[in-house]
Design a protein around this motif. Structure first.
Motif, PDB file in Angstrom:
ATOM      1  N   ASP A 225     -48.900 -47.661 -21.937  1.00 44.00           N
ATOM      2  CA  ASP A 225     -47.506 -47.347 -22.237  1.00 44.00           C
ATOM      3  C   ASP A 225     -46.503 -48.454 -21.910  1.00 44.00           C
ATOM      4  O   ASP A 225     -45.451 -48.522 -22.528  1.00 44.00           O
ATOM      5  CB  ASP A 225     -47.081 -46.081 -21.483  1.00 44.00           C
ATOM      6  N   HIS A 226     -46.802 -49.299 -20.938  1.00 47.12           N
ATOM      7  CA  HIS A 226     -45.806 -50.257 -20.463  1.00 47.12           C
ATOM      8  C   HIS A 226     -46.353 -51.677 -20.389  1.00 47.12           C
ATOM      9  O   HIS A 226     -45.991 -52.441 -19.485  1.00 47.12           O
ATOM     10  CB  HIS A 226     -45.281 -49.836 -19.089  1.00 47.12           C
ATOM     11  N   ALA A 227     -47.201 -52.042 -21.314  1.00 44.76           N
ATOM     12  CA  ALA A 227     -47.827 -53.369 -21.287  1.00 44.76           C
ATOM     13  C   ALA A 227     -46.800 -54.486 -21.427  1.00 44.76           C
ATOM     14  O   ALA A 227     -46.996 -55.583 -20.899  1.00 44.76           O
ATOM     15  CB  ALA A 227     -48.869 -53.467 -22.392  1.00 44.76           C
ATOM     16  N   LYS A 228     -45.688 -54.213 -22.091  1.00 44.09           N
ATOM     17  CA  LYS A 228     -44.663 -55.245 -22.280  1.00 44.09           C
ATOM     18  C   LYS A 228     -43.996 -55.647 -20.965  1.00 44.09           C
ATOM     19  O   LYS A 228     -43.497 -56.757 -20.840  1.00 44.09           O
ATOM     20  CB  LYS A 228     -43.586 -54.749 -23.250  1.00 44.09           C
ATOM     21  N   LEU A 229     -43.993 -54.754 -20.005  1.00 43.34           N
ATOM     22  CA  LEU A 229     -43.335 -55.023 -18.729  1.00 43.34           C
ATOM     23  C   LEU A 229     -44.253 -55.702 -17.713  1.00 43.34           C
ATOM     24  O   LEU A 229     -43.823 -56.044 -16.619  1.00 43.34           O
ATOM     25  CB  LEU A 229     -42.799 -53.719 -18.129  1.00 43.34           C
ATOM     26  N   LEU A 230     -45.519 -55.894 -18.092  1.00 40.17           N
ATOM     27  CA  LEU A 230     -46.486 -56.487 -17.179  1.00 40.17           C
ATOM     28  C   LEU A 230     -46.552 -57.994 -17.373  1.00 40.17           C
ATOM     29  O   LEU A 230     -46.458 -58.490 -18.500  1.00 40.17           O
ATOM     30  CB  LEU A 230     -47.880 -55.905 -17.421  1.00 40.17           C
TER      31      LEU A 230
ATOM     32  N   VAL B 207     -43.356 -51.832 -11.962  1.00 42.73           N
ATOM     33  CA  VAL B 207     -43.029 -51.475 -13.345  1.00 42.73           C
ATOM     34  C   VAL B 207     -42.059 -50.307 -13.375  1.00 42.73           C
ATOM     35  O   VAL B 207     -41.105 -50.297 -14.169  1.00 42.73           O
ATOM     36  CB  VAL B 207     -44.313 -51.173 -14.156  1.00 42.73           C
ATOM     37  N   ASN B 208     -42.250 -49.323 -12.499  1.00 42.08           N
ATOM     38  CA  ASN B 208     -41.314 -48.195 -12.435  1.00 42.08           C
ATOM     39  C   ASN B 208     -39.911 -48.669 -12.072  1.00 42.08           C
ATOM     40  O   ASN B 208     -38.920 -48.161 -12.603  1.00 42.08           O
ATOM     41  CB  ASN B 208     -41.784 -47.152 -11.424  1.00 42.08           C
ATOM     42  N   ARG B 209     -39.821 -49.629 -11.186  1.00 39.39           N
ATOM     43  CA  ARG B 209     -38.509 -50.173 -10.824  1.00 39.39           C
ATOM     44  C   ARG B 209     -37.857 -50.878 -12.010  1.00 39.39           C
ATOM     45  O   ARG B 209     -36.655 -50.774 -12.223  1.00 39.39           O
ATOM     46  CB  ARG B 209     -38.641 -51.141  -9.653  1.00 39.39           C
ATOM     47  N   LYS B 210     -38.666 -51.620 -12.789  1.00 40.82           N
ATOM     48  CA  LYS B 210     -38.139 -52.291 -13.982  1.00 40.82           C
ATOM     49  C   LYS B 210     -37.637 -51.269 -14.997  1.00 40.82           C
ATOM     50  O   LYS B 210     -36.582 -51.454 -15.607  1.00 40.82           O
ATOM     51  CB  LYS B 210     -39.210 -53.169 -14.629  1.00 40.82           C
ATOM     52  N   ILE B 211     -38.388 -50.200 -15.171  1.00 39.08           N
ATOM     53  CA  ILE B 211     -37.988 -49.142 -16.110  1.00 39.08           C
ATOM     54  C   ILE B 211     -36.685 -48.503 -15.650  1.00 39.08           C
ATOM     55  O   ILE B 211     -35.766 -48.297 -16.445  1.00 39.08           O
ATOM     56  CB  ILE B 211     -39.106 -48.083 -16.238  1.00 39.08           C
TER      57      ILE B 211
END
Length: 102
Positions: A44-49, A88-92
């Motif tokens: 779901d969040h590969a772009k933020l990694l 990642v949760n913090r970035k979201i």
């Protein structure tokens, strides 16, 4: 809904989160949590990694699929995956907050 449908629905949810319902009781809880986090992050969040983070998650999932390597996984490796998930949760959260403000 009968028991068969409920069990089928539960199994589908577990598989979507990267867990094998048949082996659910064989693994330690922190391994299962880290596996679910790693699967969902990559899905779901590969772009933020970052590149290293994605590689670490893939290596963890690869080790989870191999019985010999899975026995060597430590709590430290699980925390590494969970910390990546926390970042990642913090970035979201940060992007959502910026969207609400502006």
């Amino acid at each position: 809904m009968n028991n068969y449908q409920a069990e089928k629905q539960t199994d589908n949810w577990l598989r979507q989160n990267g867990l094998d319902p048949n082996k659910l009781t064989e693994f330690r809880l922190h391994l299962l949590q880290a596996q679910m986090i790693a699967t969902n992050l990559l899905k779901d969040h590969a772009k933020l990694l970052g590149q290293n983070e994605a590689a670490s998650l893939n290596n963890f999932l690869k080790a989870m699929r191999n019985g010999k390597q899975r026995r060597k996984l430590t709590l430290k490796s699980c925390y590494k995956v969970m910390n990546i998930g926390k970042d990642v949760n913090r970035k979201i959260f940060k992007t959502n907050r910026q969207l609400k403000r502006g």
